[in-house]
Write a protein that holds these residues in place. Structure first.
Motif, short mmCIF file in Angstrom:
data_model
loop_
_atom_site.label_atom_id
_atom_site.label_comp_id
_atom_site.label_asym_id
_atom_site.label_seq_id
_atom_site.Cartn_x
_atom_site.Cartn_y
_atom_site.Cartn_z
N LYS A 283 12.77 -8.12 -22.45
CA LYS A 283 13.13 -9.09 -23.48
C LYS A 283 13.87 -10.31 -22.95
CE LYS A 283 13.40 -5.59 -27.14
NZ LYS A 283 14.26 -4.98 -28.19
N ARG A 284 14.23 -10.30 -21.66
CA ARG A 284 15.02 -11.42 -21.12
C ARG A 284 14.08 -12.46 -20.51
NH1 ARG A 284 18.91 -7.70 -17.53
NH2 ARG A 284 16.90 -6.69 -17.23
N ALA A 285 14.05 -13.64 -21.12
CA ALA A 285 13.08 -14.67 -20.72
C ALA A 285 13.27 -15.09 -19.27
CB ALA A 285 13.20 -15.88 -21.65
N GLY A 286 14.51 -15.31 -18.86
CA GLY A 286 14.77 -15.74 -17.49
C GLY A 286 14.33 -14.70 -16.47
N VAL A 287 14.56 -13.44 -16.77
CA VAL A 287 14.16 -12.36 -15.87
C VAL A 287 12.64 -12.23 -15.84
CG1 VAL A 287 14.32 -9.87 -15.44
CG2 VAL A 287 16.34 -11.13 -16.23
N ARG A 288 11.99 -12.41 -17.01
CA ARG A 288 10.53 -12.35 -17.06
C ARG A 288 9.90 -13.39 -16.14
NH1 ARG A 288 10.80 -11.71 -22.91
NH2 ARG A 288 10.36 -13.94 -23.09
N LYS A 289 10.46 -14.59 -16.17
CA LYS A 289 9.92 -15.65 -15.33
C LYS A 289 10.05 -15.31 -13.86
CE LYS A 289 10.09 -20.65 -14.67
NZ LYS A 289 10.70 -21.93 -15.12
N ARG A 290 11.20 -14.76 -13.47
CA ARG A 290 11.41 -14.38 -12.07
C ARG A 290 10.49 -13.22 -11.69
NH1 ARG A 290 16.28 -16.03 -9.67
NH2 ARG A 290 16.52 -17.21 -11.59
N ALA A 291 10.31 -12.27 -12.61
CA ALA A 291 9.43 -11.13 -12.34
C ALA A 291 7.97 -11.58 -12.20
CB ALA A 291 9.55 -10.09 -13.45
N THR A 292 7.61 -12.63 -12.93
CA THR A 292 6.24 -13.16 -12.85
C THR A 292 5.91 -13.62 -11.43
OG1 THR A 292 6.21 -13.85 -15.16
CG2 THR A 292 4.72 -15.00 -13.66
N MET A 293 6.87 -14.27 -10.78
CA MET A 293 6.63 -14.76 -9.42
C MET A 293 6.39 -13.60 -8.46
SD MET A 293 6.73 -17.90 -10.08
CE MET A 293 6.48 -18.45 -8.40
N ALA A 294 7.21 -12.54 -8.59
CA ALA A 294 7.02 -11.37 -7.73
C ALA A 294 5.71 -10.67 -8.05
CB ALA A 294 8.20 -10.41 -7.90
N ALA A 295 5.39 -10.57 -9.35
CA ALA A 295 4.17 -9.88 -9.75
C ALA A 295 2.93 -10.60 -9.24
CB ALA A 295 4.12 -9.77 -11.28
N SER A 296 2.95 -11.93 -9.18
CA SER A 296 1.77 -12.68 -8.74
C SER A 296 1.41 -12.33 -7.31
CB SER A 296 2.02 -14.18 -8.89
OG SER A 296 3.05 -14.62 -8.03
N TYR A 297 2.41 -12.22 -6.43
CA TYR A 297 2.13 -11.84 -5.04
C TYR A 297 1.77 -10.36 -4.93
CZ TYR A 297 3.53 -16.30 -3.05
OH TYR A 297 3.57 -17.63 -2.72
N PHE A 298 2.42 -9.54 -5.74
CA PHE A 298 2.12 -8.11 -5.73
C PHE A 298 0.67 -7.87 -6.16
CE2 PHE A 298 2.07 -4.08 -8.21
CZ PHE A 298 2.28 -3.20 -7.16
N MET A 299 0.23 -8.58 -7.20
CA MET A 299 -1.12 -8.38 -7.71
C MET A 299 -2.19 -8.88 -6.75
SD MET A 299 -0.50 -9.27 -11.74
CE MET A 299 -2.23 -9.10 -12.16
N THR B 298 0.83 -1.21 0.00
CA THR B 298 0.00 0.00 0.00
C THR B 298 0.86 1.26 0.00
OG1 THR B 298 -1.76 -1.15 1.19
CG2 THR B 298 -1.80 1.26 1.23
N GLU B 299 1.90 1.26 0.84
CA GLU B 299 2.75 2.44 0.98
C GLU B 299 3.70 2.62 -0.19
OE1 GLU B 299 4.70 1.82 4.66
OE2 GLU B 299 2.88 1.90 5.87
N GLN B 300 4.13 1.50 -0.79
CA GLN B 300 5.16 1.59 -1.82
C GLN B 300 4.70 0.95 -3.13
OE1 GLN B 300 7.86 -0.27 1.23
NE2 GLN B 300 9.33 1.12 0.30
N GLU B 301 3.42 1.03 -3.39
CA GLU B 301 2.85 0.40 -4.58
C GLU B 301 3.50 0.92 -5.85
OE1 GLU B 301 -1.60 -0.63 -5.35
OE2 GLU B 301 -1.27 1.36 -6.21
#
Length: 442
Positions: free
Chosen positions: A188-204, A171-174
């Protein structure tokens, strides 16, 4: 424990003998684990010395120093927490690979500590989120891939484990967290996209509705654009992203079900890319569980596709297993299977995902029991012949749930006395069911 004792440990930590340093840090860690709390005059000195020992030449000393930070910061002052978090985030950008690895491991260890007091945890998580988000934002280009992976790992662990304070952090740092994730999620980096997906799922799962809508819209748009650009890796990443987000934050997607389902149906029209189909079916399953009110208009199409994918086994010929003379052909079948190799065949993942999806569908819609007997049951029975054991287990599991949703028939009931439509269908299919089960018992 006296201040003198701690000062003696600090002195030994400066020794040129690694054994002295090791024993001093080990004694400090033991004291922490027994509940010892440093006095205000000492915590700054100890934290500074532990930060220095993270760069010690001895891996054993480094490892012990890393373990000290979680209990140190559990009841540490705000000044100590800010200092440690700031220095570790700074070390993430070090030119020394070893220092970066140690800093990343230390940060992951301290953010997932479950027993920390809420106030100190809130301070720590805020500082770590600030530092890591800043590093990710500064390194959103194509360079520093490993740094991006490390930071996304830390952010993922932080959002995953800091359950008591993570919602307030989001909430404070959205805005900061969103700006840190998005360039890597849609990069464009597939490996980074996959790692970002995991963080995004909890963020969302915790962000505002507007931010959630922004992410969903961008994910769908990026997937469509990747199709036009013929970027198969990006398409796969976005479909996987939808599957993971549906599983982790599916309850937040109810307002976006129509465009999501349109996208998932679009990418499951064929069976060309096995991974994509698997991710799509996983998303189907998650949304059936998480959005039961919004999914009924799409259940018929989902069922049809899952039944088709359940029989998707292009690299294997089962033969005509429905013939009565199958018993006499067992030896011939064995000879044919000897030459078959499926080391590179991953079609079983699609079949397993489909079986799990049907499992969730049957369990969540018990009111559709009779319809499921007409549409799903015959296909499940025909697939008892499945060659992959883990898939077969899920197929039997789906049929078991279907049976459990059927009203039992009294033992003395005559065929004409049965009124439950599901039970009637089961009686009609009993011959095929018994035959298919007996084959599996040979």
């Amino acid at each position: 424990m006296s201040q003198l004792k701690v000062n003696q440990w600090l002195e030994k930590m400066n020794s040129t003998d690694k054994d002295f340093r090791f024993m001093a840090v080990n004694d400090l860690l033991t004291a922490f684990r027994r509940g010892y709390v440093l006095e205000d005059t000492l915590d700054l000195h100890v934290s500074q010395k532990l930060l220095e020992l993270l760069k010690d030449r001895s891996p054993e000393v480094q490892n012990l120093a890393m373990q000290c930070f979680a209990p140190l910061l559990e009841k540490g002052s705000a000044q100590v927490i800010a200092k440690v978090a700031s220095q570790l985030c700074k070390d993430l950008k070090s030119d020394n690979p070893s220092e970066k690895d140690v800093a990343a491991l230390t940060l992951k260890g301290i953010v997932k500590e479950p027993n920390r007091a809420e106030q100190s945890s809130r301070i720590l998580q805020r500082h770590v989120a600030d530092g890591v988000s800043g590093v990710l934002t500064d390194n959103s280009g194509e360079n520093s891939t490993q740094l991006a992976l490390d930071c996304l790992d830390i952010l993922y662990v932080q959002l995953q484990y800091a359950q008591t304070v993570r919602e307030s952090i989001v909430t404070e740092q959205e805005g900061e967290i969103s700006q840190a994730i998005q360039p890597h999620l849609f990069g464009k980096r597939a490996g980074v996209r996959k790692r970002a997906t995991m963080a995004a799922s909890y963020f969302m799962a915790m962000c505002s509705d507007d931010m959630n809508a922004l992410f969903i819209t961008r994910i769908i748009a990026t997937a469509r654009a990747a199709v036009e650009a013929e970027d198969s890796n990006c398409v796969r990443s976005m479909i996987q992203c939808l599957a993971i987000v549906s599983n982790q934050a599916g309850h937040r997607l109810s307002a976006h079900i129509p465009p999501i389902m349109e996208t998932l149906f679009f990418f499951s029209q064929g069976q060309g890319d096995t991974e994509n189909v698997e991710f799509v079916v996983q998303a189907f399953e998650a949304l059936i569980r998480k959005c039961p009110r919004e999914m009924p208009p799409f259940l018929e199409e989902i069922t049809a596709r899952c039944l088709k994918f359940l029989a998707f086994d292009p690299n294997y010929n089962y033969g005509d297993l429905d013939e009565e003379d199958m018993d006499d052909g067992d030896e011939d079948d064995d000879e044919e299977e000897v030459d078959y190799s499926d080391d590179e065949d991953v079609s079983w993942k699609v079949r397993r995902a489909s079986a799990k999806c049907l499992n969730s569908l049957i369990a969540s819609r018990r009111d559709m029991n009779a319809l499921f007997y007409k549409t799903i049951s015959p296909v499940l029975i025909s697939r008892f012949k499945e060659r992959e054991e883990n898939v077969k287990v899920d197929i039997f599991g789906a049929f078991e749930i279907l049976l459990s949703t059927t009203k039992p028939v009294p033992a003395d009931a005559l065929p004409g006395d049965v009124r439950d439509e599901g039970a009637v269908c089961l009686q009609e299919q009993s011959a095929d069911l018994i035959k298919a089960v007996l084959r599996q018992m040979k």
